[in-house]
Motif scaffolding. Structure first.
Motif, mmCIF file in Angstrom:
data_model
loop_
_atom_site.group_PDB
_atom_site.id
_atom_site.type_symbol
_atom_site.label_atom_id
_atom_site.label_comp_id
_atom_site.label_asym_id
_atom_site.label_seq_id
_atom_site.Cartn_x
_atom_site.Cartn_y
_atom_site.Cartn_z
ATOM 1 N N ARG A 203 0.853 -1.198 0.000
ATOM 2 C CA ARG A 203 0.000 0.000 0.000
ATOM 3 C C ARG A 203 0.888 1.246 0.000
ATOM 4 N NH1 ARG A 203 -5.229 0.089 0.903
ATOM 5 N NH2 ARG A 203 -6.102 2.129 1.409
ATOM 6 N N LEU A 204 0.656 2.117 -0.996
ATOM 7 C CA LEU A 204 1.502 3.310 -1.150
ATOM 8 C C LEU A 204 0.625 4.534 -1.405
ATOM 9 C CD1 LEU A 204 3.988 1.676 -3.664
ATOM 10 C CD2 LEU A 204 4.487 2.199 -1.273
ATOM 11 N N PRO A 205 1.140 5.732 -1.115
ATOM 12 C CA PRO A 205 0.359 6.925 -1.453
ATOM 13 C C PRO A 205 0.175 7.027 -2.974
ATOM 14 C CG PRO A 205 2.520 7.508 -0.533
ATOM 15 C CD PRO A 205 2.399 6.028 -0.457
ATOM 16 N N ALA A 206 -0.963 7.578 -3.385
ATOM 17 C CA ALA A 206 -1.285 7.631 -4.819
ATOM 18 C C ALA A 206 -0.234 8.414 -5.610
ATOM 19 C CB ALA A 206 -2.664 8.247 -5.013
ATOM 20 N N ASP A 207 0.448 9.364 -4.957
ATOM 21 C CA ASP A 207 1.420 10.144 -5.745
ATOM 22 C C ASP A 207 2.736 9.393 -5.997
ATOM 23 O OD1 ASP A 207 2.554 10.404 -3.292
ATOM 24 O OD2 ASP A 207 2.432 12.606 -3.197
ATOM 25 N N ALA A 208 2.771 8.108 -5.606
ATOM 26 C CA ALA A 208 3.921 7.264 -5.995
ATOM 27 C C ALA A 208 3.746 6.721 -7.415
ATOM 28 C CB ALA A 208 4.083 6.108 -5.013
ATOM 29 N N VAL A 209 2.549 6.940 -8.000
ATOM 30 C CA VAL A 209 2.260 6.393 -9.344
ATOM 31 C C VAL A 209 2.758 7.358 -10.424
ATOM 32 C CG1 VAL A 209 0.417 5.705 -10.930
ATOM 33 C CG2 VAL A 209 0.258 5.129 -8.503
ATOM 34 N N LEU A 210 3.451 6.780 -11.419
ATOM 35 C CA LEU A 210 4.000 7.574 -12.535
ATOM 36 C C LEU A 210 3.332 7.130 -13.834
ATOM 37 C CD1 LEU A 210 7.751 6.742 -11.740
ATOM 38 C CD2 LEU A 210 6.569 8.814 -10.982
ATOM 39 N N GLY A 211 2.945 8.094 -14.642
ATOM 40 C CA GLY A 211 2.452 7.781 -15.996
ATOM 41 C C GLY A 211 1.199 6.946 -16.011
ATOM 42 N N GLY A 212 0.316 7.087 -15.003
ATOM 43 C CA GLY A 212 -0.865 6.226 -14.881
ATOM 44 C C GLY A 212 -1.762 6.253 -16.106
ATOM 45 N N GLY A 213 -2.113 5.049 -16.617
ATOM 46 C CA GLY A 213 -3.080 4.933 -17.704
ATOM 47 C C GLY A 213 -2.484 4.900 -19.103
ATOM 48 N N GLN A 214 -1.165 5.029 -19.220
ATOM 49 C CA GLN A 214 -0.550 4.953 -20.561
ATOM 50 C C GLN A 214 -0.647 3.529 -21.109
ATOM 51 O OE1 GLN A 214 3.351 6.400 -21.234
ATOM 52 N NE2 GLN A 214 3.127 8.184 -19.910
ATOM 53 N N PRO A 215 -0.635 3.374 -22.436
ATOM 54 C CA PRO A 215 -0.561 2.003 -22.962
ATOM 55 C C PRO A 215 0.721 1.326 -22.462
ATOM 56 C CG PRO A 215 -1.048 3.590 -24.715
ATOM 57 C CD PRO A 215 -0.713 4.393 -23.490
ATOM 58 N N LEU A 216 0.589 0.047 -22.076
ATOM 59 C CA LEU A 216 1.710 -0.665 -21.452
ATOM 60 C C LEU A 216 2.982 -0.609 -22.297
ATOM 61 C CD1 LEU A 216 2.885 -2.581 -19.267
ATOM 62 C CD2 LEU A 216 1.961 -4.482 -20.575
#
Ligand code: FAD
Length: 368
Positions: A203-216
């Protein structure tokens, strides 16, 4: 303006000395060596000065990477991982994440990057690791394999599925649910700290996510670009070490009353090694010029550089073993290490075949 990498080679000489073979045998680079280089920003020298980095050009960083690679491919591998993590954050993250993570990586924290899974090697589209939003947090679940430098890292940039696309997430090794287990006895780059990484409900804070939603595959290609140029330059270093050892040996060792170098078939090996080193250097310089000028051809030039340099290094290291004969048939000899390390460079960051498939697609699209 001071040259950002001034004194860097001398520092590497001091820190590595003649200990690369010892590290290869023990499978461990001393923490002090990695922390000293990391604290000077030398493991990710391309990080811009605005974020506390050295702001080295790709060409300068590449030559430095080759130098490290000529001394110790395990250390160069750790450097590739650190640079790739910083690059992924730079390219996929927003301003807040740049400010949060890049100064840390340029200032001494160590990082790794995890794409591969047991069933997702060349085919990363098969990855099953998930990054799921949950309120103002995200939860990461998955199993990564062969993550270079994970044994040393403070954080791992983990790539996974995110909604209908993909994202990367910065995972501190101290987070509950993260387990790192070393890959036992790798055949090469033995001190690069390869490890398998389990992510159980992390479990991590949401702002640890980079580039969310890009094509893999777009996200993977972006992050891998740095790994590929870095490995390509590392292969130049392997070739330089092999050329140096082979030419010295061929000059000093006498058989049939003459130095080995005077026997024309041995001379041909030296010519082939010099040619390999020059070809690899030129393709890397070309790709780095693309990075430094922001050329749209940079991605394909990087794939070309990686494919050519890795193939030249694998062949060149085998040639060097042939020139040295039994003198290189000792575990830990520079050429013997190069032989093992170089072969792995044909497998990683897109194997030779995967790079060839990318180049084939490019060739077809050029003809259209
Ligand atoms: P496979 O995908 O099973 O491939 C086996 C062979 O089949 C290869 O020769 C491959 O080229 C060929 N092949 C596969 N598909 C095709 C095709 N369509 N056409 C033609 N040939 C094909 N991963 C990370 O995420 N992070 C790291 O830091 C990292 N570091 C690594 C360091 C080392 C030393 C090693 C050995 C691996 C590392 N990896 C890392 C994993 C690495 O990226 C994978 O090993 C690589 O992608 C190949 O996957 P695989 O080993 O599963 O081989």
């Amino acid at each position: 303006m001071p040259e950002p990498l001034a004194g860097a080679r001398e520092l590497v000489d001091d820190l590595v000395g003649d200990r690369a073979a010892e590290w290869d045998r023990s499978g461990e680079i001393p923490d002090e060596v990695l922390r000293t280089l990391a604290a000077r920003g030398l493991l990710c020298a391309g990080v811009p000065t605005d974020f506390g980095g050295l702001g080295a050009t790709s060409a300068a960083n590449g030559e430095f990477t080759a130098y490290v690679g000529s001394r110790c491919s395990s250390l160069r591998s750790v450097m590739t991982s650190q640079g790739m993590a910083a690059w992924a954050i730079q390219r996929l993250g927003g301003p807040r994440q740049h400010a949060m993570y890049l100064p840390e990586l340029a200032g001494g924290r160590l990082a790794a990057v995890a794409f591969s899974e047991a069933e997702a090697g060349s085919d990363l589209s098969a990855m099953t690791t998930t990054i799921e939003p949950d309120g103002d947090a995200v939860v990461v679940r998955g199993r990564k394999v062969w993550t270079t430098a994970a044994h040393y890292a403070d954080v791992i940039v983990v790539v996974g599925r995110y909604g209908s696309g993909a994202a990367a997430v910065v995972v501190p090794l101290s987070a509950p649910g993260v387990t790192v287990r070393r890959v036992p006895l790798p055949s090469g780059c033995r001190a690069a700290g390869h490890a398998d990484v389990r992510l159980d409900e992390v479990r991590l804070p949401a702002d640890a996510v980079l580039g969310g939603g890009q094509p893999l595959m777009l996200l993977v290609t972006t992050a891998l670009a740095y790994g590929r140029i870095s490995v390509a330059w590392g292969c130049v270093g392997i070739l330089r070490a092999c050329l140096d050892a082979a030419r010295r040996h061929a000059r000093d060792r006498r058989q049939f009353g003459e130095p080995l170098a005077r026997h024309q078939l041995v001379g041909r090996h030296l010519a082939n090694l010099l040619t390999a080193e020059q070809i690899a250097t030129r393709v890397c310089e070309h790709a780095s010029r693309g990075w430094d000028s922001g050329s749209p051809d940079m991605v394909i030039a990087t794939v070309l550089a990686k494919q050519v340099s890795a193939a030249q290094a694998a062949q060149g290291a085998a040639t060097a073993v042939q020139v040295l004969g039994s003198a290189a048939a000792h575990e830990g000899h520079v050429v013997e290490r190069a032989f093992r390390d170089a072969k792995l460079m044909e497998l990683i960051e897109g194997s030779t075949e995967i790079c060839q498939l990318i180049l084939a697609d490019h060739a077809v699209s050029m003809a259209a």
